[in-house]
Design an enzyme around this catalytic site. Structure first.
Site, PDB file in Angstrom:
ATOM      1  N   GLY A 177     -28.885 -17.808  42.600  1.00  8.76           N
ATOM      2  CA  GLY A 177     -29.789 -18.757  42.853  1.00  8.76           C
ATOM      3  C   GLY A 177     -30.971 -18.841  41.982  1.00  8.76           C
ATOM      4  CB  SER A 178     -34.427 -19.830  42.470  1.00  6.61           C
ATOM      5  OG  SER A 178     -34.132 -21.329  42.564  1.00  6.61           O
ATOM      6  CB  THR A 179     -33.306 -14.221  41.427  1.00  5.67           C
ATOM      7  OG1 THR A 179     -32.011 -14.127  41.726  1.00  5.67           O
ATOM      8  CG2 THR A 179     -33.919 -14.234  43.095  1.00  5.67           C
TER       9      THR A 179
END
Length: 745
Positions: A317-319
């Site tokens: 995901g956005s990490t």
């Protein structure tokens, strides 16, 4: 008579000759044995040695596993094996039988304390007697018997029932970094001996270091096996296994376990994964997951065999955007003030457009706002238009995403970078399609936190000789690569701080009082069983990868929560269970490590007005409006007196004690400072007696009870550190009540 004489003489001569010959044969045999030491070609000394020599086993201890400060995580402790003596020869006094006389009674009594059926026990005893066995054991159920159970069986005074002292693996903390530490089982070897063998985690990967070498003792005994008083002994000492010190910190691990327990109970997620690391050394300070298991009982192990932090890769995901951003800053192609059109982005004419998480976007916004809002479009444009796919792929390698980290734990897997088609290259930039492990994210984040230097993660601090304390092997920090410069690392942290502090940022829930946090939220899709992704507001892996303090990070914390039960909440609320773990773990760990707050808000001060004669409702409202905490100790409606008195300068958050008309009622003073307690004692006319320093943990007067002038008020105070230690000791004692205490020799 004379006729018989010759016959008698002949007989006597024959007998004399026979016995004489026998004498000479025996004499020859005697000297032959004396000279050769053999009978029928067999050495007599060897036969005697075989008959009267015995060999005993000296069991080696398995090495201990300890935390970085020497707190025991796993150790060998005393246990017992039940045996039944069946040989009648062991009984020399019929009044005191030393063998099993009544198998039926013995089986019936033992069944009360063993996890075995009475018939099964009787079968073992009767078969042993039938086959003329000297003694029998009772398999797995007869091993690892606690001292408590042993004592209960001994009180039965069953003839022939005795015990052999043995050892078992003991895990004093219960569920505690269980997949990292692992467990060891007692396994029967080919020679029928029992040996502890590591089956998971450190117990498995360092099994050879932890396993000792048994010793032996040779001695001379009588027919029954008892040592002869003047017999010779030859002892080969046992070599105990080495002790392993981990980088794990027991207190930080406890912070993590407690936070995960609360989140698991409240939100019932499918999975939780969490890691705490020191970015300067690569040391893992805590690692845990849910579901987990108790290494002593194995309860819960069927729900998860794998260490999710290192053995499972998934879409982050956005990490992942942290590292895409870092590459762009390093290549000087990221302009925070440049604008772009958010919402959607067409990669190629063949591919479907990718969208921001709110689908429509936020119009024309800056790239800085795009980072704060976690815009997929921003990072798609950065990867394709700013960096270029080829250059971006180089950074994926520099950050270590295409190979395992090499952490000293078994079964580590690698990331799976999907980078063949343009759409895969785009989605990798914002954490979709490509799968990586949590430990890879931790390693990559050390470069952001540590001035551009990426440090290899590790969990073993040193290996020490159990008996001498000599350090056999110690670990040190290892720089894997330097993907970015110190200046880039600082700029990236500054940008990531705004993800938490900006009203537009997705990380508002991760603010920690007194500390600046830099980090990135993540909301990852979960692949479905039939292709595509699962649908629904809860069907995501919610995560946060953060570091603090921002200017010089001492800790990196990664938390991921899969499919929490968030009834009635929108997708964006996935941060609730993640922050419920990240925030207390980061804050408590920083306090424990004595990391000074990076920012302290100056408390507001105000002079207290005179509230005498005013209504309680009006007074309480006025004080709360100024950020002052009112404490009412009466049931009346009018203010008679208050402390501090009017005209006194008070700080925002300070307590003001309000006495009303009517009876005085004792407040709950738990957590109060002694200064605030003194206000109550003064205004109520109580005789104060305090013990200790810090904050109130106990008071002799029950809250909400009537007090009179002259009553004694006794309070116990403890510092936060003392309170933590007390809670930890109570937890440890509670666990020990359910386990056997080691026998003292």
């Amino acid at each position: 008579m004379n006729k018989k004489q010759p016959y008698m003489n002949a007989g006597a001569t024959l007998l004399f000759g026979f016995f004489g010959l026998l004498f000479f044969v025996l004499l020859f045999r005697y000297f032959s044995i004396q000279i050769t030491g053999e009978v029928d070609g067999q050495p007599l000394a060897a036969k005697a040695q075989e008959k009267y020599s015995r060999e005993g086993n000296l069991a080696a201890l398995r090495g201990d596993i300890l935390d970085r400060n020497g707190e025991v995580i796993a150790e060998d402790t005393n246990a017992y094996t039940l045996i039944a003596i069946l040989d009648k020869k062991m009984t020399t006094n019929s009044k005191k039988p030393q063998h099993v006389k009544d198998p039926e009674k013995t089986a019936k009594e033992l069944a009360k304390y063993l996890e075995m059926d009475e018939l099964e026990i009787y079968s073992i005893l009767s078969k042993g007697i039938k086959n003329h066995k000297f003694q029998v054991e009772f398999g797995k159920e007869g091993r690892d018997i606690t001292h408590e159970t042993k004592s209960k069986i001994e009180k039965l005074k069953l003839p022939g029932i005795t015990f052999i002292r043995d050892s078992k693996r003991f895990y004093p903390n219960g569920v505690f970094a269980s997949h990292l530490v692992g467990y060891a089982d007692r396994i029967e070897q080919k020679d029928k001996s029992i040996k502890s063998v590591g089956k998971m985690g450190i117990e498995k990967s360092l099994n050879d270091e932890l396993t000792g070498t048994n010793g032996k003792v040779n001695f001379e005994s009588d027919l029954w096996g008892y040592i002869l008083p003047d017999g010779k002994e030859k002892i080969t000492p046992a070599q105990n296994g080495n002790d392993v010190y981990l980088t794990i910190d027991q207190k930080i691990q406890t912070f993590l376990e407690d936070a995960m327990n609360k989140a698991a109970k409240e939100y019932n997620p499918e999975k939780i994964i969490a890691i705490v690391a020191d970015p300067k050394t690569g040391e893992i300070l805590a690692m845990g997951q849910r579901p987990s298991f108790d290494p002593k009982t194995k309860e819960g192990i069927e729900d998860g065999w794998h260490n999710e932090a290192i053995e499972t890769s998934f879409e982050p995901g956005s990490t992942m955007k942290i590292f895409t951003l870092a590459a762009a800053v390093q290549e000087k192609v990221f302009n925070p003030n440049e604008t772009y059109q958010s919402g959607s982005y067409q990669v190629t004419k063949r591919d479907k457009a990718i969208h921001d998480h709110n689908y429509s976007g936020w119009g024309q916004i800056t790239y800085l706002e795009g980072v704060q809002r976690s815009s997929n479009v921003a990072f798609a444009k950065i990867a394709k238009e700013k960096l270029g796919f080829e250059k971006y792929r180089e950074y994926l390698t520099k950050f270590g995403f295409d190979k395992p980290t090499g952490i000293d734990l078994p079964n580590e897997t690698s990331g799976k970078i999907q980078f063949t088609y343009p759409i895969e290259k785009i989605t990798t930039a914002y954490g979709q399609g490509t799968a990586i492990t949590p430990i890879q994210q931790i390693q990559a984040a050390t470069a952001i936190a540590n001035g551009g230097k990426m440090i290899k993660p590790h969990v073993v601090k040193k290996i020490v000789n159990h008996d001498t304390g000599e350090v056999i092997k110690s670990s040190s920090s290892q720089v894997v690569s330097t993907p970015i410069t110190k200046e880039t690392a600082k700029e990236v942290r500054d940008i990531l701080e705004t993800v938490v502090t900006s009203p537009k940022g997705t990380g508002g829930r991760y603010k920690i009082d007194g500390y600046s946090v830099a980090g990135k939220t993540g909301t990852a899709n979960i692949p479905g069983p039939n292709g595509g992704y699962l649908q629904g507001a809860n069907n995501y892996m919610f995560s946060f990868l953060g570091m603090a303090p921002k200017d010089d990070p001492e800790l990196i914390v990664y938390v991921a929560v899969q499919q929490p039960k968030l009834e009635g909440l929108e997708t964006g609320q996935g941060a609730i269970p993640v922050s419920a773990i990240f925030n207390p773990v980061m804050k408590n760990s920083l306090h424990y490590l004595n990391i000074k707050p990076s920012q302290l808000e100056e408390a507001k001060m105000d002079k207290l007005e005179d509230f005498k004669g005013k209504s309680v409702v009006e007074t309480v409202a006025a004080l709360k409006g100024k950020g002052i905490e009112p404490v009412v100790i009466g049931k009346g409606s009018k203010v008679i007196r208050h402390l501090p008195e009017s005209g006194t300068t008070v700080l925002q958050g300070e307590k003001v004690i309000i006495q009303t008309n009517g009876e005085i009622i004792a407040p709950d003073m738990t957590g109060w400072s002694l200064r605030d307690v003194m206000k109550v004692a003064n205004i109520a006319g109580l005789k104060l007696n305090s013990k200790g320093k810090g904050f109130v943990t106990q008071q002799n007067i029950k809250p909400k009870t009537h007090v009179q002038k002259g009553d004694f008020l006794i309070v116990d105070l403890k510092t936060p550190e003392e309170q933590w230690n007390q809670e930890n000791n109570e937890k440890t004692n509670a666990q020990e009540e359910n386990t056997e205490e080691p026998v003292q020799d």
